[in-house]
Design a protein around this motif. Structure first.
Motif, mmCIF file in Angstrom:
data_model
loop_
_atom_site.group_PDB
_atom_site.id
_atom_site.type_symbol
_atom_site.label_atom_id
_atom_site.label_comp_id
_atom_site.label_asym_id
_atom_site.label_seq_id
_atom_site.Cartn_x
_atom_site.Cartn_y
_atom_site.Cartn_z
ATOM 1 N N SER A 1 -12.890 13.490 -2.236
ATOM 2 C CA SER A 1 -13.693 14.636 -2.659
ATOM 3 C C SER A 1 -14.328 14.461 -4.029
ATOM 4 O O SER A 1 -15.126 15.289 -4.458
ATOM 5 N N GLY A 2 -13.993 13.373 -4.723
ATOM 6 C CA GLY A 2 -14.554 13.172 -6.052
ATOM 7 C C GLY A 2 -13.870 14.016 -7.106
ATOM 8 O O GLY A 2 -14.519 14.589 -7.984
ATOM 9 N N HIS A 3 -12.536 14.082 -7.048
ATOM 10 C CA HIS A 3 -11.753 14.834 -8.026
ATOM 11 C C HIS A 3 -10.571 14.000 -8.520
ATOM 12 O O HIS A 3 -9.443 14.492 -8.636
ATOM 13 N N THR A 4 -10.837 12.739 -8.817
ATOM 14 C CA THR A 4 -9.768 11.863 -9.316
ATOM 15 C C THR A 4 -9.505 12.057 -10.795
ATOM 16 O O THR A 4 -8.498 11.589 -11.309
ATOM 17 N N GLY A 5 -10.429 12.713 -11.503
ATOM 18 C CA GLY A 5 -10.326 12.830 -12.945
ATOM 19 C C GLY A 5 -10.885 11.625 -13.676
ATOM 20 O O GLY A 5 -10.825 11.568 -14.908
ATOM 21 N N VAL A 6 -11.434 10.669 -12.949
ATOM 22 C CA VAL A 6 -12.105 9.505 -13.539
ATOM 23 C C VAL A 6 -13.599 9.714 -13.304
ATOM 24 O O VAL A 6 -14.074 9.545 -12.180
ATOM 25 N N PRO A 7 -14.362 10.089 -14.325
ATOM 26 C CA PRO A 7 -15.730 10.557 -14.113
ATOM 27 C C PRO A 7 -16.633 9.611 -13.336
ATOM 28 O O PRO A 7 -17.366 10.054 -12.449
ATOM 29 N N ILE A 8 -16.604 8.323 -13.620
ATOM 30 C CA ILE A 8 -17.510 7.397 -12.942
ATOM 31 C C ILE A 8 -17.178 7.301 -11.458
ATOM 32 O O ILE A 8 -18.078 7.168 -10.610
ATOM 33 N N VAL A 9 -15.903 7.396 -11.134
ATOM 34 C CA VAL A 9 -15.478 7.367 -9.733
ATOM 35 C C VAL A 9 -15.912 8.646 -9.032
ATOM 36 O O VAL A 9 -16.462 8.626 -7.926
ATOM 37 N N ASP A 10 -15.681 9.780 -9.681
ATOM 38 C CA ASP A 10 -16.037 11.051 -9.061
ATOM 39 C C ASP A 10 -17.549 11.181 -8.873
ATOM 40 O O ASP A 10 -18.014 11.751 -7.879
ATOM 41 N N ALA A 11 -18.304 10.637 -9.804
ATOM 42 C CA ALA A 11 -19.764 10.665 -9.657
ATOM 43 C C ALA A 11 -20.181 9.879 -8.419
ATOM 44 O O ALA A 11 -21.023 10.326 -7.630
ATOM 45 N N GLY A 12 -19.599 8.707 -8.231
ATOM 46 C CA GLY A 12 -19.934 7.903 -7.066
ATOM 47 C C GLY A 12 -19.556 8.576 -5.766
ATOM 48 O O GLY A 12 -20.332 8.597 -4.808
ATOM 49 N N MET A 13 -18.368 9.160 -5.713
ATOM 50 C CA MET A 13 -17.920 9.794 -4.477
ATOM 51 C C MET A 13 -18.735 11.048 -4.158
ATOM 52 O O MET A 13 -18.959 11.363 -2.982
ATOM 53 N N ARG A 14 -19.203 11.727 -5.171
ATOM 54 C CA ARG A 14 -20.036 12.910 -4.922
ATOM 55 C C ARG A 14 -21.464 12.511 -4.543
ATOM 56 O O ARG A 14 -22.112 13.184 -3.738
ATOM 57 N N GLN A 15 -21.946 11.407 -5.103
ATOM 58 C CA GLN A 15 -23.247 10.893 -4.661
ATOM 59 C C GLN A 15 -23.180 10.529 -3.178
ATOM 60 O O GLN A 15 -24.121 10.789 -2.419
ATOM 61 N N LEU A 16 -22.076 9.942 -2.765
ATOM 62 C CA LEU A 16 -21.894 9.561 -1.375
ATOM 63 C C LEU A 16 -22.074 10.762 -0.443
ATOM 64 O O LEU A 16 -22.783 10.682 0.566
ATOM 65 N N GLN A 17 -21.446 11.875 -0.780
ATOM 66 C CA GLN A 17 -21.541 13.039 0.088
ATOM 67 C C GLN A 17 -22.895 13.736 -0.016
ATOM 68 O O GLN A 17 -23.370 14.307 0.956
ATOM 69 N N ALA A 18 -23.521 13.677 -1.168
ATOM 70 C CA ALA A 18 -24.812 14.336 -1.335
ATOM 71 C C ALA A 18 -25.946 13.570 -0.661
ATOM 72 O O ALA A 18 -26.873 14.172 -0.106
ATOM 73 N N GLU A 19 -25.867 12.229 -0.689
ATOM 74 C CA GLU A 19 -27.003 11.414 -0.258
ATOM 75 C C GLU A 19 -26.722 10.524 0.938
ATOM 76 O O GLU A 19 -27.653 9.940 1.505
ATOM 77 N N TRP B 1 0.835 -1.199 0.000
ATOM 78 C CA TRP B 1 0.000 0.000 0.000
ATOM 79 C C TRP B 1 0.871 1.250 0.000
ATOM 80 O O TRP B 1 1.877 1.329 0.698
ATOM 81 N N ARG B 2 0.477 2.232 -0.775
ATOM 82 C CA ARG B 2 1.188 3.505 -0.862
ATOM 83 C C ARG B 2 0.628 4.491 0.157
ATOM 84 O O ARG B 2 -0.511 4.370 0.601
ATOM 85 N N HIS B 3 1.418 5.497 0.486
ATOM 86 C CA HIS B 3 0.956 6.617 1.310
ATOM 87 C C HIS B 3 0.982 7.856 0.433
ATOM 88 O O HIS B 3 2.052 8.337 0.056
ATOM 89 N N ASP B 4 -0.187 8.351 0.067
ATOM 90 C CA ASP B 4 -0.289 9.485 -0.855
ATOM 91 C C ASP B 4 -1.481 10.339 -0.434
ATOM 92 O O ASP B 4 -2.604 10.162 -0.918
ATOM 93 N N PRO B 5 -1.287 11.284 0.490
ATOM 94 C CA PRO B 5 -2.394 12.097 0.986
ATOM 95 C C PRO B 5 -3.116 12.872 -0.111
ATOM 96 O O PRO B 5 -4.339 13.054 -0.049
ATOM 97 N N HIS B 6 -2.380 13.330 -1.126
ATOM 98 C CA HIS B 6 -3.012 14.087 -2.215
ATOM 99 C C HIS B 6 -3.978 13.197 -2.989
ATOM 100 O O HIS B 6 -5.121 13.605 -3.277
ATOM 101 N N ALA B 7 -3.552 11.997 -3.330
ATOM 102 C CA ALA B 7 -4.428 11.087 -4.069
ATOM 103 C C ALA B 7 -5.630 10.677 -3.228
ATOM 104 O O ALA B 7 -6.758 10.575 -3.734
ATOM 105 N N LEU B 8 -5.418 10.458 -1.942
ATOM 106 C CA LEU B 8 -6.527 10.078 -1.065
ATOM 107 C C LEU B 8 -7.557 11.192 -0.977
ATOM 108 O O LEU B 8 -8.771 10.946 -1.062
ATOM 109 N N GLU B 9 -7.087 12.430 -0.838
ATOM 110 C CA GLU B 9 -8.026 13.558 -0.758
ATOM 111 C C GLU B 9 -8.781 13.736 -2.061
ATOM 112 O O GLU B 9 -9.985 14.047 -2.057
ATOM 113 N N ALA B 10 -8.110 13.545 -3.184
ATOM 114 C CA ALA B 10 -8.779 13.650 -4.482
ATOM 115 C C ALA B 10 -9.861 12.587 -4.612
ATOM 116 O O ALA B 10 -10.956 12.849 -5.135
ATOM 117 N N TRP B 11 -9.571 11.395 -4.153
ATOM 118 C CA TRP B 11 -10.558 10.313 -4.189
ATOM 119 C C TRP B 11 -11.734 10.636 -3.271
ATOM 120 O O TRP B 11 -12.896 10.500 -3.651
#
Length: 442
Positions: free
Chosen positions: A302-320, A290-300
């Motif tokens: 908050s839904g800002h990974t740059g992978v649309p389907i992933v970001d949609a899911g992570m934003r649904q999580l926070q909205a609902e 396992w890697r330690h990457d705080p920037h990548a973890l925060e992007a994941w």
């Protein structure tokens, strides 16, 4: 028995509630009790809100039957014994649970009850089939789903218990406590409302849609799922009643849905046999590198990974406070198999936001995706782009939750970095993959 206490925990209902039914059948007076324990509150604002809504609804149902809900604040065991002593109760009933915290609570409560010459009775009700009801030959619990499913289908389920029509409180029950604070605000603005009344309304509606479940439950934009998981997590709905209703309905859709309920039971019996499921890998083979990457973890997160389907899911999580099941698999796979970040970081984030977040299913599913758990194919990969193209082919799910991409028509939304003018969208490029399939973005 003259008086019994029913300790509600994750069984906030009056229909098919074995602990409540048993107390009403064996005692002249019954004290329904819930303890707001600081050890459990504050872990998720969304679950705290849902819990308070469910308790308010439970109180209304109890009042309809001539009783009330006694609400105490503090350590669950200490407060339960205090109430039982004041009410001169001879016995305590509650639904058996499997998490490490719940088992310790049950053990402590049994010790204290015996010390005060009270009986303690643990009853089913949190799952369809109690954990441990079926076991493999030579093993403590099933580690693979398919054989468990076969045994689960063949096992006899208990009968649903009748809902008490009248519940009699002991004299002076008003002195036992009862103030329930207003529901806290939560964090997700579009979260579902808690309570058995809402759960039963949704159950009735779901039974009219269940026929399409087998074919449509993975269609992310259509959202043809029951959305009953939070009500099962808090016991606002009996899992046995839900399984029976589906079986009675019949057909491929109902059968597929019942299989999903079995997955829920599966992880409960796994957790009963492996209490460290939230912190330790069940199988060490996949828990390395396992890697330690705080920037990548925060992007994941908050839904800002740059992978649309992933970001949609992570934003649904926070909205609902909820996420489509297929999105849960895809987002977890990106974190563990492509970003190579520790599954426990993802688990903790889901625990914060998910209303349905519980130890057995949240932890079990994260370990399954990470390859440390019950998957017989621990090196399974989920290519997020292919998953999106298959389960959100036109991109409607993505556009619903990622407004930066709302103007991109059709399937091009899955690969926005290929479009002219991508830099003007205000949407990030994909994070670097550190998995074995680094070419998945090409």
């Amino acid at each position: 028995m003259k008086t019994a206490v029913v300790l509600f925990t994750r069984d906030l209902r009056v229909h098919d509630q074995p602990a409540l039914a048993a107390a009403c059948a064996n005692a002249e007076h019954v004290v329904p009790l819930f303890v707001l324990d600081p050890a459990l509150l504050g872990r998720s604002a969304n679950r705290d809100r849902f819990l308070h809504q469910a308790l308010a609804d439970l109180r209304a149902s109890l009042k309809d039957r001539g009783a009330d809900l006694v609400v105490r604040h503090g350590d669950t065991v200490a407060e339960t014994i205090t109430v039982a002593k004041k009410a001169e109760a001879e016995g305590i009933a509650l639904s058996a649970d499997v998490s490490r915290f719940a088992v310790r609570r049950q053990d402590r409560l049994r010790e204290e009850a015996e010390r005060h010459r009270m009986s303690l009775r643990l009853l089913p009700g949190v799952t369809v089939l109690p954990p441990g009801e079926v076991k493999p030959g030579g093993g403590e619990f099933y580690r693979v789903f398919s054989p468990y499913f076969r045994a689960w289908e063949q096992a006899g389920w208990r009968d649903e218990v009748a809902t008490p029509r009248k519940i009699s409180l002991p004299p002076d029950a008003g002195a036992l406590g009862g103030k329930l604070p207003d529901p806290p605000p939560g964090e997700s603005p579009d979260a579902a409302e808690g309570g058995e009344t809402e759960a039963r309304r949704r159950l009735k509606t779901w039974m009219t849609h269940i026929d399409a479940y087998d074919d449509q439950h993975d269609a992310m934009a259509d959202d043809d799922t029951s959305r009953l998981s939070a009500y099962l997590r808090f016991g606002c709905l009996s899992p046995l009643s839900l399984a029976n209703a589906a079986r009675k309905k019949g057909g491929p859709g109902a059968a597929a849905f019942v299989r999903q309920l079995c997955w829920r039971d599966f992880y409960y019996q796994v957790t009963a046999g492996f209490p460290d499921i939230s912190g330790k890998p069940m199988r060490e083979r996949g828990d390395t590198g396992w890697r330690h990457d705080p920037h990548a973890l925060e992007a994941w997160q908050s839904g800002h990974t740059g992978v649309p389907i992933v970001d949609a899911g992570m934003r649904q999580l926070q909205a609902e406070g909820w996420m489509h099941n297929r999105a849960r698999l895809i987002t977890a796979a990106l974190l563990t198999k492509h970003l190579r970040l520790d599954w426990r970081d993802g688990l903790a984030w889901f625990f914060r936001w998910l209303i349905d977040g519980d130890v057995p299913n949240n932890s079990g599913n994260w370990q399954w995706v990470a390859g440390t758990g019950n998957d017989t194919r621990p090196h399974r990969k989920f290519n997020p782009i292919r998953q999106a193209q298959r389960y959100d082919s036109e991109g409607d799910y993505i556009r619903r939750y990622v407004p930066e991409l709302a103007g991109i028509k059709g399937p091009e939304v899955h690969l926005p970095w290929r479009l002219d003018g991508f830099a003007k969208l205000g949407y990030p490029p994909p994070l670097e993959s550190h998995g074995d399939e680094a070419v998945w973005l090409r």
